[in-house]
Design a protein around this motif. Structure first.
Motif, PDB file in Angstrom:
ATOM      1  N   ASP A   1       0.831  -1.202   0.000  1.00 57.29           N
ATOM      2  CA  ASP A   1       0.000   0.000   0.000  1.00 57.29           C
ATOM      3  C   ASP A   1       0.863   1.248   0.000  1.00 57.29           C
ATOM      4  OD1 ASP A   1      -2.311  -1.483  -0.032  1.00 57.29           O
ATOM      5  OD2 ASP A   1      -2.653  -1.353   2.141  1.00 57.29           O
ATOM      6  N   THR A   2       1.927   1.247   0.764  1.00 59.37           N
ATOM      7  CA  THR A   2       2.815   2.398   0.820  1.00 59.37           C
ATOM      8  C   THR A   2       3.513   2.592  -0.518  1.00 59.37           C
ATOM      9  OG1 THR A   2       3.191   1.929   3.156  1.00 59.37           O
ATOM     10  CG2 THR A   2       4.711   3.431   2.091  1.00 59.37           C
ATOM     11  N   GLU A   3       3.905   1.517  -1.137  1.00 56.04           N
ATOM     12  CA  GLU A   3       4.557   1.603  -2.443  1.00 56.04           C
ATOM     13  C   GLU A   3       3.588   2.120  -3.499  1.00 56.04           C
ATOM     14  OE1 GLU A   3       6.705  -1.570  -5.290  1.00 56.04           O
ATOM     15  OE2 GLU A   3       7.262  -1.682  -3.158  1.00 56.04           O
ATOM     16  N   GLN A   4       2.336   1.677  -3.456  1.00 53.72           N
ATOM     17  CA  GLN A   4       1.323   2.187  -4.387  1.00 53.72           C
ATOM     18  C   GLN A   4       1.058   3.664  -4.147  1.00 53.72           C
ATOM     19  OE1 GLN A   4      -1.996  -0.435  -3.773  1.00 53.72           O
ATOM     20  NE2 GLN A   4      -1.233  -1.990  -5.215  1.00 53.72           N
TER      21      GLN A   4
ATOM     22  N   VAL B   1       1.693  17.501 -12.525  1.00 52.66           N
ATOM     23  CA  VAL B   1       1.812  18.918 -12.159  1.00 52.66           C
ATOM     24  C   VAL B   1       3.034  19.530 -12.835  1.00 52.66           C
ATOM     25  CG1 VAL B   1       2.278  20.496 -10.236  1.00 52.66           C
ATOM     26  CG2 VAL B   1       0.540  18.718 -10.008  1.00 52.66           C
ATOM     27  N   LEU B   2       4.139  18.848 -12.831  1.00 54.03           N
ATOM     28  CA  LEU B   2       5.356  19.368 -13.465  1.00 54.03           C
ATOM     29  C   LEU B   2       5.194  19.485 -14.978  1.00 54.03           C
ATOM     30  CD1 LEU B   2       8.166  17.567 -11.446  1.00 54.03           C
ATOM     31  CD2 LEU B   2       7.551  19.995 -11.393  1.00 54.03           C
ATOM     32  N   ALA B   3       4.396  18.605 -15.581  1.00 55.64           N
ATOM     33  CA  ALA B   3       4.171  18.672 -17.022  1.00 55.64           C
ATOM     34  C   ALA B   3       3.201  19.799 -17.373  1.00 55.64           C
ATOM     35  CB  ALA B   3       3.631  17.343 -17.531  1.00 55.64           C
TER      36      ALA B   3
ATOM     37  N   ALA C   1       1.688   9.288  -5.863  1.00 53.23           N
ATOM     38  CA  ALA C   1       2.226  10.623  -5.580  1.00 53.23           C
ATOM     39  C   ALA C   1       3.209  11.045  -6.668  1.00 53.23           C
ATOM     40  CB  ALA C   1       2.893  10.644  -4.215  1.00 53.23           C
ATOM     41  N   LYS C   2       4.027  10.106  -7.150  1.00 57.06           N
ATOM     42  CA  LYS C   2       4.961  10.410  -8.231  1.00 57.06           C
ATOM     43  C   LYS C   2       4.218  10.780  -9.506  1.00 57.06           C
ATOM     44  CE  LYS C   2       8.959   7.680  -6.776  1.00 57.06           C
ATOM     45  NZ  LYS C   2       9.838   6.548  -7.098  1.00 57.06           N
TER      46      LYS C   2
END
Length: 135
Positions: free
Chosen positions: A7-10, A22-24, A15-16
Protein backbone atom coordinates in the motif's frame (compact mmCIF):
# COMPACT_ATOMS: atom_id res chain seq x y z
CA UNK A 1 3.25 -6.40 7.20
CA UNK A 2 3.75 -7.17 3.54
CA UNK A 3 0.38 -5.58 2.70
CA UNK A 4 1.44 -2.34 4.41
CA UNK A 5 4.56 -2.16 2.26
CA UNK A 6 2.51 -2.73 -0.92
CA UNK A 7 0.00 0.00 0.00
CA UNK A 8 2.81 2.40 0.82
CA UNK A 9 4.56 1.60 -2.44
CA UNK A 10 1.32 2.19 -4.39
CA UNK A 11 0.82 5.48 -2.57
CA UNK A 12 4.36 6.52 -3.50
CA UNK A 13 3.70 5.64 -7.15
CA UNK A 14 0.45 7.65 -7.12
CA UNK A 15 2.23 10.62 -5.58
CA UNK A 16 4.96 10.41 -8.23
CA UNK A 17 2.34 10.35 -11.00
CA UNK A 18 0.58 13.41 -9.55
CA UNK A 19 3.87 15.26 -9.23
CA UNK A 20 4.78 14.37 -12.81
CA UNK A 21 1.40 15.65 -14.07
CA UNK A 22 1.81 18.92 -12.16
CA UNK A 23 5.36 19.37 -13.46
CA UNK A 24 4.17 18.67 -17.02
CA UNK A 25 1.24 21.09 -16.79
CA UNK A 26 3.22 23.98 -15.28
CA UNK A 27 5.17 24.79 -18.49
CA UNK A 28 1.92 24.57 -20.43
CA UNK A 29 0.38 27.06 -18.01
CA UNK A 30 3.33 29.40 -18.57
CA UNK A 31 3.16 29.02 -22.35
CA UNK A 32 -0.53 29.99 -22.37
CA UNK A 33 -0.80 32.69 -19.72
CA UNK A 34 2.44 34.65 -20.10
CA UNK A 35 1.72 35.58 -23.75
CA UNK A 36 -1.86 36.48 -22.83
CA UNK A 37 -0.57 38.69 -20.00
CA UNK A 38 1.80 40.45 -22.40
CA UNK A 39 -1.04 40.96 -24.88
CA UNK A 40 -3.34 42.32 -22.14
CA UNK A 41 -0.78 44.78 -20.82
CA UNK A 42 0.63 46.08 -24.11
CA UNK A 43 -1.98 45.54 -26.86
CA UNK A 44 -5.50 45.15 -25.41
CA UNK A 45 -7.14 48.55 -25.79
CA UNK A 46 -10.33 47.70 -23.91
CA UNK A 47 -8.87 48.79 -20.57
CA UNK A 48 -7.57 52.18 -21.74
CA UNK A 49 -9.03 55.14 -19.82
CA UNK A 50 -11.33 56.91 -22.27
CA UNK A 51 -11.18 60.50 -21.02
CA UNK A 52 -13.77 62.08 -23.30
CA UNK A 53 -15.31 61.83 -26.75
CA UNK A 54 -13.49 64.22 -29.09
CA UNK A 55 -15.80 63.75 -32.04
CA UNK A 56 -18.22 61.33 -33.65
CA UNK A 57 -19.13 60.76 -37.27
CA UNK A 58 -21.59 58.47 -39.06
CA UNK A 59 -20.90 57.03 -42.52
CA UNK A 60 -22.93 58.49 -45.42
CA UNK A 61 -25.11 55.35 -45.62
CA UNK A 62 -25.57 55.19 -41.82
CA UNK A 63 -24.05 51.71 -41.44
CA UNK A 64 -21.04 52.77 -39.33
CA UNK A 65 -20.35 55.33 -36.63
CA UNK A 66 -16.84 56.26 -35.56
CA UNK A 67 -16.31 57.74 -32.10
CA UNK A 68 -12.90 59.15 -31.29
CA UNK A 69 -11.80 59.31 -27.65
CA UNK A 70 -9.01 61.21 -25.94
CA UNK A 71 -6.80 58.92 -23.86
CA UNK A 72 -4.88 60.37 -20.93
CA UNK A 73 -2.19 57.95 -19.80
CA UNK A 74 -1.10 60.06 -16.85
CA UNK A 75 1.58 62.58 -16.06
CA UNK A 76 4.45 60.70 -17.69
CA UNK A 77 2.82 59.90 -21.04
CA UNK A 78 1.45 61.98 -23.90
CA UNK A 79 -2.18 62.10 -24.90
CA UNK A 80 -3.42 59.54 -27.40
CA UNK A 81 -6.43 59.19 -29.67
CA UNK A 82 -8.54 56.03 -29.87
CA UNK A 83 -11.08 55.48 -32.67
CA UNK A 84 -13.93 53.06 -32.15
CA UNK A 85 -16.11 51.76 -35.00
CA UNK A 86 -19.73 50.92 -34.14
CA UNK A 87 -21.98 48.85 -36.35
CA UNK A 88 -25.37 50.59 -36.48
CA UNK A 89 -27.35 47.91 -38.31
CA UNK A 90 -25.74 44.76 -36.89
CA UNK A 91 -25.54 43.36 -33.39
CA UNK A 92 -21.75 43.37 -33.19
CA UNK A 93 -19.58 44.80 -30.51
CA UNK A 94 -17.59 47.93 -31.42
CA UNK A 95 -14.15 47.52 -32.94
CA UNK A 96 -11.10 49.68 -32.28
CA UNK A 97 -9.82 50.88 -35.64
CA UNK A 98 -7.47 53.77 -34.78
CA UNK A 99 -4.89 54.33 -32.05
CA UNK A 100 -2.19 56.98 -32.23
CA UNK A 101 -0.09 58.61 -29.54
CA UNK A 102 0.99 62.24 -29.18
CA UNK A 103 -2.35 63.48 -30.51
CA UNK A 104 -5.11 65.36 -28.74
CA UNK A 105 -7.42 66.11 -31.68
CA UNK A 106 -9.38 64.21 -34.30
CA UNK A 107 -10.24 65.10 -37.87
CA UNK A 108 -12.71 62.67 -39.46
CA UNK A 109 -13.65 62.70 -43.12
CA UNK A 110 -15.69 60.01 -44.90
CA UNK A 111 -14.62 59.55 -48.53
CA UNK A 112 -17.40 57.05 -49.23
CA UNK A 113 -19.56 54.57 -47.31
CA UNK A 114 -16.58 52.38 -46.31
CA UNK A 115 -13.57 54.73 -46.36
CA UNK A 116 -12.70 57.18 -43.61
CA UNK A 117 -9.69 59.39 -43.04
CA UNK A 118 -8.75 59.86 -39.39
CA UNK A 119 -6.00 62.44 -38.83
CA UNK A 120 -4.54 61.72 -42.26
CA UNK A 121 -4.74 57.91 -42.05
CA UNK A 122 -7.02 56.38 -44.70
CA UNK A 123 -8.90 53.28 -43.51
CA UNK A 124 -11.27 50.91 -45.28
CA UNK A 125 -13.78 49.98 -42.59
CA UNK A 126 -14.41 47.53 -41.08
CA UNK A 127 -11.28 45.66 -42.21
CA UNK A 128 -8.36 48.07 -41.88
CA UNK A 129 -6.99 49.51 -38.68
CA UNK A 130 -4.20 51.87 -37.70
CA UNK A 131 -2.18 51.35 -34.54
CA UNK A 132 1.07 53.30 -34.14
CA UNK A 133 2.60 50.37 -32.27
CA UNK A 134 2.21 48.09 -35.30
CA UNK A 135 2.09 50.34 -38.37
Amino acid sequence: MNKINIDTEQDIQKAKKKALIVLALFPLFLIVFIPYGIYWVYFDMSHLPKEKVLTESTSPDGIYTVKVYLINGGATTAYAVLGELSFNQERRKPKYIYFNHREDYANLNWLDNDTIIINGHKLEVPYETFDYRRD
